[in-house]
Scaffold this motif. Structure first.
Motif, short mmCIF file in Angstrom:
data_model
loop_
_atom_site.label_atom_id
_atom_site.label_comp_id
_atom_site.label_asym_id
_atom_site.label_seq_id
_atom_site.Cartn_x
_atom_site.Cartn_y
_atom_site.Cartn_z
N UNK A 107 12.37 -30.40 -30.53
CA UNK A 107 11.82 -30.06 -29.21
C UNK A 107 12.93 -29.58 -28.28
N UNK A 108 14.15 -30.06 -28.50
CA UNK A 108 15.27 -29.65 -27.66
C UNK A 108 15.51 -28.15 -27.76
N UNK A 109 15.39 -27.61 -28.98
CA UNK A 109 15.62 -26.18 -29.15
C UNK A 109 14.49 -25.38 -28.50
N UNK A 110 13.29 -25.94 -28.47
CA UNK A 110 12.18 -25.29 -27.78
C UNK A 110 12.45 -25.28 -26.27
N UNK A 111 12.93 -26.41 -25.76
CA UNK A 111 13.23 -26.51 -24.33
C UNK A 111 14.34 -25.55 -23.94
N UNK A 112 15.35 -25.42 -24.80
CA UNK A 112 16.44 -24.47 -24.53
C UNK A 112 15.90 -23.06 -24.41
N UNK A 113 14.89 -22.74 -25.24
CA UNK A 113 14.34 -21.40 -25.25
C UNK A 113 13.58 -21.02 -23.99
N UNK A 114 13.11 -22.02 -23.24
CA UNK A 114 12.34 -21.72 -22.03
C UNK A 114 13.19 -21.78 -20.76
N UNK A 115 14.46 -22.18 -20.89
CA UNK A 115 15.35 -22.17 -19.73
C UNK A 115 15.67 -20.72 -19.39
N UNK A 116 15.45 -20.32 -18.17
CA UNK A 116 15.63 -18.92 -17.81
C UNK A 116 17.12 -18.56 -17.76
N UNK A 117 17.39 -17.28 -17.92
CA UNK A 117 18.76 -16.79 -18.11
C UNK A 117 19.69 -17.13 -16.96
N UNK A 118 19.20 -17.03 -15.71
CA UNK A 118 20.07 -17.32 -14.57
C UNK A 118 20.54 -18.77 -14.56
N UNK A 119 19.65 -19.70 -14.97
CA UNK A 119 20.05 -21.10 -15.02
C UNK A 119 21.09 -21.32 -16.12
N UNK A 120 20.90 -20.66 -17.26
CA UNK A 120 21.90 -20.75 -18.33
C UNK A 120 23.25 -20.23 -17.84
N UNK A 121 23.23 -19.16 -17.07
CA UNK A 121 24.47 -18.60 -16.54
C UNK A 121 25.15 -19.59 -15.60
N UNK A 122 24.36 -20.29 -14.80
CA UNK A 122 24.91 -21.31 -13.90
C UNK A 122 25.56 -22.42 -14.71
N UNK A 123 24.89 -22.85 -15.78
CA UNK A 123 25.41 -23.93 -16.61
C UNK A 123 26.69 -23.52 -17.34
N UNK A 124 26.76 -22.26 -17.74
CA UNK A 124 27.90 -21.80 -18.54
C UNK A 124 29.08 -21.37 -17.67
N UNK A 125 28.80 -20.67 -16.57
CA UNK A 125 29.89 -20.14 -15.74
C UNK A 125 30.26 -21.08 -14.59
N UNK A 131 24.80 -15.83 -27.96
CA UNK A 131 24.85 -16.96 -28.89
C UNK A 131 25.61 -18.14 -28.27
N UNK A 132 26.80 -17.89 -27.75
CA UNK A 132 27.58 -18.99 -27.17
C UNK A 132 26.92 -19.53 -25.91
N UNK A 133 26.30 -18.67 -25.13
CA UNK A 133 25.58 -19.14 -23.94
C UNK A 133 24.45 -20.08 -24.33
N UNK A 134 23.66 -19.69 -25.34
CA UNK A 134 22.53 -20.52 -25.78
C UNK A 134 23.01 -21.80 -26.46
N UNK A 135 24.12 -21.74 -27.18
CA UNK A 135 24.67 -22.94 -27.81
C UNK A 135 25.11 -23.94 -26.74
N UNK A 184 31.31 -23.38 -23.49
CA UNK A 184 31.14 -22.67 -22.22
C UNK A 184 32.33 -21.76 -21.94
N UNK A 185 33.54 -22.25 -22.20
CA UNK A 185 34.72 -21.42 -22.00
C UNK A 185 34.69 -20.21 -22.94
N UNK A 186 34.24 -20.45 -24.17
CA UNK A 186 34.10 -19.34 -25.12
C UNK A 186 33.06 -18.34 -24.63
#
Length: 212
Positions: free
Chosen positions: A61-79, A148-152, A192-194
């Motif tokens: 279910x975690x991978x499903x939840x990751x898939x629905x997180x929108x791109x801008x939020x992922x960018x916030x988490x990574x950058x 790939x690294x952003x989603x990981x 995240x650094x990668x």
């Protein structure tokens, strides 16, 4: 179908393998890291119990939840920036200036009114260039690595609460839970650094192609 969606679909198998890896890591931590015959039997006995098997089902279910997180939020988490987190927001003011491969004079000639300065304008103008050169090998490969690294990284963050709850179900000692979460945090920082580096390279590669 968008280019990003196609790349994400190709990357999906790596996310699934990564999740399976973390299921194994969770099982090892739940057995106090020592993979002895006794601990393996203990793991198997826990899996036979509904209360022990249920937390493992949470991992898919975690991978499903990751898939629905929108791109801008992922960018916030990574950058690690709440405002203007996408690498394209710094395409001309930071990234272009730091990459010696980019011919700045030719880049400036593409914008008679001057290079964009506002972060949103930078991202918009950069994206227009990306659409022209998205099929170039260095752009496609950098885009694929960035996604790939952003989603990981996002998946690792999502896994933290799932692992914590799963450990509660398995009655894992608190110190072991702490070490596991600390490991996940360390992995998140490294990935995240990668991803930050891949994101900047992705943006730069588009500008390189635009100024050849």
């Amino acid at each position: 179908m968008s280019k990003e969606k196609l790349i994400k679909d190709k990357n999906r198998k790596w996310l699934i393998c990564y999740m399976l890896f973390h299921i194994i890591v969770f099982a090892l931590f739940a057995a106090l890291i020592s993979p002895t015959f006794k601990d393996i039997n203990e793991l198997l006995s826990k899996l036979k119990s509904p209360s022990g098997f249920f937390p493992i089902l949470a991992f898919p279910f975690a991978i499903v939840l990751e898939g629905v997180i929108y791109s801008d939020l992922k960018a916030i988490l990574v950058f690690w920036r709440f405002k203007n987190p996408l690498p394209g927001h710094q395409a001309f003011s930071v990234i272009a200036l730091k990459d010696p491969r980019i011919n700045m004079k030719k880049l400036e000639s593409l914008f008679p009114d001057g290079l964009p300065q506002e972060p949103s304008d930078q991202n918009s103008k950069w994206y227009n260039l990306y659409r022209q050169f998205s099929d170039r090998p260095i752009v496609y490969d950098a885009h694929k690595s960035f996604l790939l690294t952003r989603d990981l990284a996002a998946l690792t963050i999502v896994l933290m609460p799932f692992c914590f709850v799963a450990h509660l179900f398995w009655n894992t000692p608190a110190i072991t839970v702490f070490y596991h979460l600390l490991l996940l945090l360390g992995i998140t920082v490294v990935i995240s650094l990668s991803s930050q580096n891949h994101g900047k390279r992705f943006v730069a590669n588009v500008l390189v192609e635009a100024t050849l």
